[in-house]
Design an enzyme around this catalytic site. Structure first.
Site, short mmCIF file in Angstrom:
data_model
loop_
_atom_site.label_atom_id
_atom_site.label_comp_id
_atom_site.label_asym_id
_atom_site.label_seq_id
_atom_site.Cartn_x
_atom_site.Cartn_y
_atom_site.Cartn_z
N SER A 79 91.75 -31.98 23.78
CA SER A 79 91.00 -31.18 24.75
C SER A 79 91.92 -30.55 25.80
O SER A 79 91.58 -29.51 26.36
CB SER A 79 89.94 -32.04 25.44
OG SER A 79 88.97 -32.42 24.49
N THR A 132 89.66 -31.19 30.29
CA THR A 132 89.08 -29.84 30.24
C THR A 132 89.05 -29.16 31.61
O THR A 132 89.66 -28.09 31.78
CB THR A 132 87.68 -29.87 29.59
OG1 THR A 132 87.76 -30.60 28.36
CG2 THR A 132 87.16 -28.47 29.34
N GLU A 247 81.41 -27.56 32.05
CA GLU A 247 81.67 -28.31 30.82
C GLU A 247 80.59 -29.36 30.52
O GLU A 247 80.27 -30.19 31.38
CB GLU A 247 83.02 -29.05 30.88
CG GLU A 247 83.36 -29.71 29.54
CD GLU A 247 84.44 -30.77 29.60
OE1 GLU A 247 84.72 -31.29 30.69
OE2 GLU A 247 84.99 -31.08 28.53
N HIS A 295 87.03 -27.71 20.40
CA HIS A 295 87.24 -28.20 19.03
C HIS A 295 85.96 -28.90 18.60
O HIS A 295 85.08 -29.15 19.44
CB HIS A 295 88.42 -29.18 18.95
CG HIS A 295 88.29 -30.30 19.95
ND1 HIS A 295 87.37 -31.32 19.81
CD2 HIS A 295 88.90 -30.51 21.14
CE1 HIS A 295 87.45 -32.11 20.86
NE2 HIS A 295 88.36 -31.65 21.70
MG MG Z 1 86.50 -32.35 28.01
ZN ZN Z 2 87.83 -35.77 22.15
#
Ligand code: MG
Ligand code: ZN
Length: 361
Positions: A79, A132, A247, A295
């Site tokens: 990430s 992230t 997020e 992903h």
């Molecule tokens: Mg994340």
């Molecule tokens: Zn992960």
């Protein structure tokens, strides 16, 4: 069929009567809201869709594309490298936060937006220092340097951040309480979600859990959507516009645990947030919303319709990430740039050109 083609050519020529004006109206949003479902592949989306009566707010998105997610170091990204590709426009090594493959710090899209006079924000259901969100504001060689990442929040002029991670600001090895520095820099600092309602303007640091927030179904409840809408309310007071990253952090955690109920409940929480964000963006008319994933997680396959009731309806093939492409959805002025199949780092360039900011990266 011939007649339909003629009509569409006529309509096309009418709509392009003033190409310059058309381009400006179509391609230049004032605000960009970038939403990342961590670990959110097609199967995760479809599982939640089926569990929700075959519909999601994501269905309201029109322009779609695919992002190729490999990192500079591995076919399967983590990430940190995934979000850093979005934030700096370059693929980097797994675990890297806001640095290129040679560990050199690169200005992020959030920092560019801040420099251009836009307001900026980050909202997550993980710690706000987690890979992230960190990749948009911090520059560190490794994602596990949470206290160094927290200190990097003080090196920018970000306007709003909401998530977990209080410990990395107040319970630090260096003994510093970074929330004191945040306050002296003009931030309103809160530790309880109930405090959000009282904040109606100004800068906000909301650290709502010691580390990550709890899962949606285990105590977090309705936190992501109200946090996102509070961030929008605060950031939208800048007439120059804003950049906001939101997020849904824990779709990924459900995937790592091969826990389909966790995946679906987190994805539906993210989708509820998407619905409220789209309500704002559609009404505003000057906001580009982009939704994608860093992903896929879990190698999820769908084999039946009774997603939550029948254990054979879904199957995971790994407890880590996979290298399959992930979808990109875009809606609002400039959405057409996100159609197609492209490398994840090009999303940086697409956002920068939507905001009409030049990059030196
Ligand atoms: Mg994340
Ligand atoms: Zn992960």
């Amino acid at each position: 069929m011939k007649n339909i083609i003629i009509i569409s050519v006529l309509l096309f020529s009418v709509s392009c009567a003033n190409p310059a004006q058309e381009l400006k109206q179509t391609n230049s949003p004032k605000n960009v809201i970038f939403m990342i479902g961590d670990g959110m592949g097609i199967a995760q989306i479809q599982a939640a869709m089926i569990a929700n009566g075959n519909t999601l707010n994501l269905d309201r998105m029109i322009s779609t594309g695919f992002s190729k997610t490999s990192s500079a170091s591995d076919g399967i990204t983590d990430s940190a490298a995934g979000a850093t590709a979005f934030s700096i426009g370059k693929k980097t090594y797994n675990k890297a936060i806001g640095v290129d493959k040679d560990t050199v710090a690169q200005k992020t899209v959030l920092e560019y937006a801040e420099e251009a006079g836009l307001s900026t924000g980050l909202v997550a259901t993980s710690s706000i220092t987690h890979a992230t969100p960190a990749s948009f504001i911090a520059h560190q060689p490794y994602r596990n340097m949470a206290e160094e990442i927290a200190a990097d929040f003080l090196k920018t002029d970000i306007d709003v951040f909401i998530g977990g991670g209080k410990n990395y600001f107040v319970d630090r090895k260096d003994g510093e309480d970074l929330t004191l520095s945040l306050k002296s820099n003009g931030y309103q600092v809160i530790f309880e979600q109930s405090g959000l309602a009282n904040i109606t303007s100004g800068k906000l640091a909301a650290l709502l859990a010691p580390d990550g927030m709890p899962p949606f179904s285990k105590g977090r409840g309705d936190m992501l959507a109200p946090s996102a809408m509070k961030a929008i309310e605060l950031l939208n007071q800048n007439e120059k516009g804003f950049f906001l990253m939101i997020e849904g952090s824990q779709i990924d955690w459900g995937g790592h645990g091969n826990d389909i109920e966790y995946v679906v409940s987190e994805l539906l929480d993210f989708d509820n947030t998407i619905g409220q964000v789209l309500d704002f963006a559609e009404k505003d008319g000057n906001t580009l919303v982009i939704i994608t994933a860093d992903h896929e997680t879990g190698g999820l396959t769908i084999l039946g319709d009774d997603i939550l009731g029948d254990s054979t309806a879904t199957n995971f093939s790994t407890d880590y990430h996979t290298s399959v492409m992930v979808p990109v959805y875009a809606k609002g002025p400039g959405e057409e740039a996100f159609v197609g199949t492209y490398e994840n780092n090009l999303i940086f360039n697409k956002i920068m050109s939507a905001l009409r900011i030049d990059s030196d990266n």
